[in-house]
Design a protein around this motif. Structure first.
Motif, short mmCIF file in Angstrom:
data_model
loop_
_atom_site.label_atom_id
_atom_site.label_comp_id
_atom_site.label_asym_id
_atom_site.label_seq_id
_atom_site.Cartn_x
_atom_site.Cartn_y
_atom_site.Cartn_z
N VAL A 432 0.86 -1.19 0.00
CA VAL A 432 0.00 0.00 0.00
C VAL A 432 0.89 1.24 0.00
O VAL A 432 1.79 1.36 0.83
CB VAL A 432 -0.93 0.03 1.23
N ARG A 433 0.62 2.17 -0.93
CA ARG A 433 1.38 3.42 -0.99
C ARG A 433 0.78 4.42 -0.01
O ARG A 433 -0.43 4.64 0.02
CB ARG A 433 1.36 3.99 -2.41
N LEU A 434 1.67 5.03 0.80
CA LEU A 434 1.24 5.99 1.81
C LEU A 434 1.94 7.33 1.59
O LEU A 434 3.03 7.39 1.00
CB LEU A 434 1.59 5.48 3.23
N LYS A 435 1.31 8.38 2.10
CA LYS A 435 1.90 9.71 2.02
C LYS A 435 2.25 10.19 3.43
O LYS A 435 1.44 10.09 4.35
CB LYS A 435 0.93 10.69 1.37
N VAL A 436 3.48 10.68 3.60
CA VAL A 436 3.90 11.24 4.88
C VAL A 436 3.25 12.61 5.04
O VAL A 436 3.58 13.56 4.30
CB VAL A 436 5.43 11.36 4.97
N VAL A 437 2.32 12.73 5.99
CA VAL A 437 1.53 13.96 6.13
C VAL A 437 2.00 14.84 7.29
O VAL A 437 1.58 16.00 7.39
CB VAL A 437 0.03 13.62 6.31
N ALA A 438 2.86 14.32 8.17
CA ALA A 438 3.32 15.12 9.31
C ALA A 438 4.56 14.48 9.91
O ALA A 438 4.86 13.30 9.67
CB ALA A 438 2.22 15.24 10.37
N ARG A 439 5.29 15.28 10.68
CA ARG A 439 6.47 14.80 11.41
C ARG A 439 6.35 15.23 12.86
O ARG A 439 6.12 16.40 13.15
CB ARG A 439 7.76 15.35 10.79
N MET A 440 6.52 14.27 13.78
CA MET A 440 6.46 14.56 15.21
C MET A 440 7.84 14.99 15.71
O MET A 440 8.86 14.64 15.12
CB MET A 440 5.98 13.34 15.99
N PRO A 441 7.89 15.74 16.83
CA PRO A 441 9.19 16.15 17.37
C PRO A 441 9.92 14.98 18.02
O PRO A 441 9.31 13.98 18.41
CB PRO A 441 8.80 17.22 18.41
N ALA A 442 11.24 15.13 18.15
CA ALA A 442 12.04 14.09 18.79
C ALA A 442 11.74 14.05 20.28
O ALA A 442 11.27 15.02 20.88
CB ALA A 442 13.53 14.36 18.56
N THR A 443 12.02 12.91 20.88
CA THR A 443 11.85 12.73 22.31
C THR A 443 13.15 12.22 22.91
O THR A 443 14.03 11.73 22.18
CB THR A 443 10.71 11.75 22.61
N LEU A 444 13.28 12.35 24.21
CA LEU A 444 14.50 11.88 24.88
C LEU A 444 14.50 10.38 25.09
O LEU A 444 15.53 9.81 25.44
CB LEU A 444 14.63 12.58 26.24
N GLU A 445 13.37 9.73 24.88
CA GLU A 445 13.25 8.31 25.17
C GLU A 445 13.84 7.48 24.04
O GLU A 445 13.62 7.77 22.85
CB GLU A 445 11.78 7.95 25.36
N ASN A 446 14.58 6.44 24.39
CA ASN A 446 15.04 5.48 23.40
C ASN A 446 13.87 4.62 22.93
O ASN A 446 12.90 4.41 23.66
CB ASN A 446 16.14 4.57 23.99
N ASP A 447 13.98 4.08 21.73
CA ASP A 447 12.95 3.18 21.18
C ASP A 447 11.59 3.85 21.13
O ASP A 447 10.55 3.23 21.43
CB ASP A 447 12.87 1.88 21.99
N ALA A 448 11.57 5.14 20.81
CA ALA A 448 10.29 5.84 20.67
C ALA A 448 9.57 5.35 19.41
O ALA A 448 10.17 4.72 18.53
CB ALA A 448 10.52 7.34 20.60
N ASP A 449 8.27 5.63 19.33
CA ASP A 449 7.46 5.18 18.19
C ASP A 449 8.02 5.75 16.89
O ASP A 449 8.28 6.96 16.78
CB ASP A 449 6.01 5.63 18.37
N ALA A 450 8.18 4.88 15.89
CA ALA A 450 8.77 5.30 14.61
C ALA A 450 7.74 5.93 13.68
O ALA A 450 8.02 6.94 13.02
CB ALA A 450 9.43 4.10 13.93
N PHE A 451 6.52 5.33 13.61
CA PHE A 451 5.49 5.83 12.70
C PHE A 451 4.12 5.71 13.33
O PHE A 451 3.87 4.80 14.13
CB PHE A 451 5.50 5.04 11.38
N PHE A 452 3.24 6.65 12.97
CA PHE A 452 1.82 6.58 13.33
C PHE A 452 1.03 6.33 12.05
O PHE A 452 1.28 6.98 11.02
CB PHE A 452 1.34 7.89 13.97
N VAL A 453 0.09 5.40 12.12
CA VAL A 453 -0.82 5.13 11.00
C VAL A 453 -2.25 5.16 11.54
O VAL A 453 -2.47 4.96 12.74
CB VAL A 453 -0.53 3.76 10.34
#
Length: 642
Positions: A432-453
């Motif tokens: 499935v082709r998706l479009k990146v519609v937004a970018r979240m800010p970085a967090t200090l936590e390791n292993d933070a969520d990579a993508f939201f769908v």
């Protein structure tokens, strides 16, 4: 002539040879494991998410072992240099005699470099042999700590053996440069009489190197409070290394000066007074023993504290960004029942998606890559997420997360993913082709969520069976405890306060940090311990005549052993204390920063263990070495001349 000297004075070279053997073995073992980690073994039938987890584990292990190899090289050059310098210092009279018989400075340097070359070649041969059991020990550490699966096995690569020889020779030659140049510069008569330049421990090179490193440390500490958190972490790492190197270079000056702090203990008797006087007088001996302790303590405590502080800061960051009272862990199907519980104002559910997303990453210099991510992909409802989280996109809006859309999460904030890019999702074999519609800010936590769908992108059965975490916001005026009781009555999963949930994430990260430090510093710390024991044995062996004279002046053998033990304990206290001083300096930016002690994680248990272990090792080595050195009759040793 170098070979003849090496054979005749092998007892002096044994310590330096041991350090080269251990250093080469550790580097070789790390590189062999890195070669094995470069080829992940994915079990047949593993899900994409499980396969990605295994690939990430292999990639992380390779990076970790690469750091271990570099750390081993650093320790090896440092320890070999310290040991070789001590060995050359014990041969001042021999080298001075050569000079008086006509040997020029270049000839003396050639002799010492020849000895260093022999040391490197023999150490490489021994290191290649020792590297085999160390390789399996390193692999066992990786599997025992669950960094790699139990099926992992290292791979033998003959090319690494060439690198082992180069590493051994490089360690020996690099470590011998300073001692060789200094030995060639000393005037022969001064060396014979142990006066002037021969008696001077603090050379110009030591002064320049030590002062430069401490000045750099001061600059880094000053800049640490002005940097952001991640920048401060990198600066703190530099402080740990530069501070340890600086104090080690100045240890012939710093250790005797610090010995004055032990003066109050001299009231406990003449043996304590004798031990303190020996500590201040035997500068080379005390410095050679204290230097590895300074480096070991500074690196182990500093790195552990930094990793723990980062984990704690990540948990605090996550907790600050949540608007709610509870987090419920359940399946996706059970999470759908939470919003209808009386007293719940808002419920935001995040479901782990077992899919893969491939998107272009824009790297520095105009280059790009297109990796595939199979973990850290989370399905959310954008409207519910906004009601329970304060994080807002740095580009785009969460309102656009619908249909075939994807948001680059905080775990991808530094990956160079651009809004408007096209991504490809693999959902159960369907592309499935998706479009990146937004970018979240970085967090200090390791292993933070990579993508939201969006939820609508996933099949219903995947959503129902997926692991879910639901943030619950309680209605104003409703006692939170009542809502928690109602949620627990549903028996759908674990109900925790946001603080407890964040603490659990921090504890999980701390456990992972402990595993990383076990692999990173485990064998390297053992190497430093070997160096400490080695320095104490060399020093004790060369003090046989001194001990004999002390016994002839009225001290018993037991009193000589006790005096040496008190001296070793003093050196240990100073070495560990200076190492802790460097570690505290590395954490200064966090301690006095905006968050203060809220995020500081100082490893008190580790410090206690390290201090107890250092005193136990130094005490046992001192007692055994001194007893061995005082075994012959004192009159036979006191009359001996070299």
């Amino acid at each position: 002539m170098s070979w003849s000297t090496f054979r005749e004075r092998w007892t002096l070279f044994a310590g330096a040879l041991l350090t080269v053997v251990f250093g080469v073995g550790l580097v070789q073992a790390s590189m062999m494991v890195v070669v094995g980690a470069a080829h992940p073994r994915i079990p047949a039938g593993a899900s994409p998410r499980e396969g990605q987890r295994i690939r990430d584990a292999y990639e992380g292990a390779g990076s970790l072992l690469g750091m271990t190899a570099m750390l081993a090289c650093f320790l090896a050059v440092f320890i070999v240099g310290s040991t070789f310098a001590f060995t050359v210092a014990q041969r001042r009279a021999d080298l001075a005699l050569l000079r008086t018989l006509g040997a020029s400075r270049p000839q003396v340097m050639t002799l010492l470099f020849g000895e260093a070359l022999l040391l490197g070649l023999l150490g490489s041969a021994g290191g290649i042999v020792l590297g085999v059991p160390l390789m399996w020990a390193q692999s066992s550490l990786l599997t025992w700590t669950d960094i790699l699966p139990g099926s992992f096995t290292p791979e033998w690569d003959n090319g690494v053996l060439i690198g082992s020889v180069c590493a051994g020779v490089g360690m020996a030659l690099s470590g011998s440069v300073a001692a060789t140049v200094r030995a060639a510069r000393v005037r022969p008569l001064e060396a014979l009489r142990d006066i002037g330049g021969a008696a001077r421990v603090m050379t110009l090179g030591r002064w320049a190197w030590g002062v430069t490193m401490l000045a750099l440390t001061a600059v880094l500490v000053a800049a640490e409070g002005q940097a952001d958190f991640l920048g401060a972490m990198l600066i703190a790492l530099g402080v740990s290394f530069s501070g340890a190197i600086g104090l080690s270079a100045l240890s012939p000056l710093v250790v005797p000066l610090a010995g004055h702090l032990l003066r109050p203990f001299t009231r406990f008797g003449p043996l304590a007074e004798l031990a303190q006087a020996n500590l201040r007088d035997g500068r080379r001996r005390a410095a050679a023993t204290a230097a590895p302790m300074i480096v070991l303590t500074a690196l182990v405590v500093g790195l552990t504290a930094m990793l723990g502080t980062q984990a704690k800061a990540g948990g605090a960051d996550v907790q600050r960004k949540i608007i709610g009272e509870y987090v419920v862990t359940s399946t996706g199907a059970d999470a759908a029942r939470i919003a209808s519980v009386p007293g719940v104002e808002a419920a935001s559910t995040s479901v782990a998606a077992d899919i893969a997303i491939t998107v272009t990453h824009h790297l520095g210099g105009g280059s790009t890559s297109r990796p595939t991510t199979r973990s850290g992909i989370i399905a959310i409802d954008p409207a519910a997420y906004r009601r329970t989280h304060t994080s807002k996109p740095v580009s785009g809006t969460l309102d656009a997360l619908r249909g075939n859309a994807v948001v680059a999460g905080p775990g991808s904030a530094e990956d160079g993913i651009r809004r408007g890019s096209t991504a490809v999702a693999d959902i159960g074999g369907r592309k499935v082709r998706l479009k990146v519609v937004a970018r979240m800010p970085a967090t200090l936590e390791n292993d933070a969520d990579a993508f939201f769908v969006p939820f609508s992108l996933l099949p219903a059965d995947m959503l129902a069976k997926g692991e879910a975490e639901t943030t619950v916001k309680v209605k104003p005026g409703t006692p939170p405890e009542q809502v928690a009781d109602r949620l627990r009555a549903l028996r759908i999963g674990e109900v925790r306060t946001v603080a407890a949930w964040a603490d659990a994430r921090v504890a999980r990260q701390m456990e992972e940090n402990d595993r990383v430090m076990t692999v990173l510093m485990g064998l390297s710390a053992l190497y430093a311990v070997v160096a400490i024991i080695n320095a104490m044995i060399i020093a004790g062996t060369e003090r046989r005549r001194e001990f004999a004279v002390a016994r002839l002046t009225g001290l018993s053998r037991r009193q000589v052993v006790r005096a040496a033990l008190l001296e070793a304990s003093g050196v240990t206290a100073i070495g560990v204390g200076l190492g802790l001083l460097v570690a505290v300096a590395a954490l200064g930016g966090f301690l006095f920063g905006p968050s203060g002690t809220e995020i500081l994680a100082f490893p008190w248990t580790l410090v206690g263990t390290l201090v107890a272990g250092a005193f136990a090792i130094s005490s046992l080595t001192s007692v055994l070495t001194t007893r061995a050195a005082t075994r012959p009759a004192p009159v036979t040793l006191a009359a001996a001349r070299e």
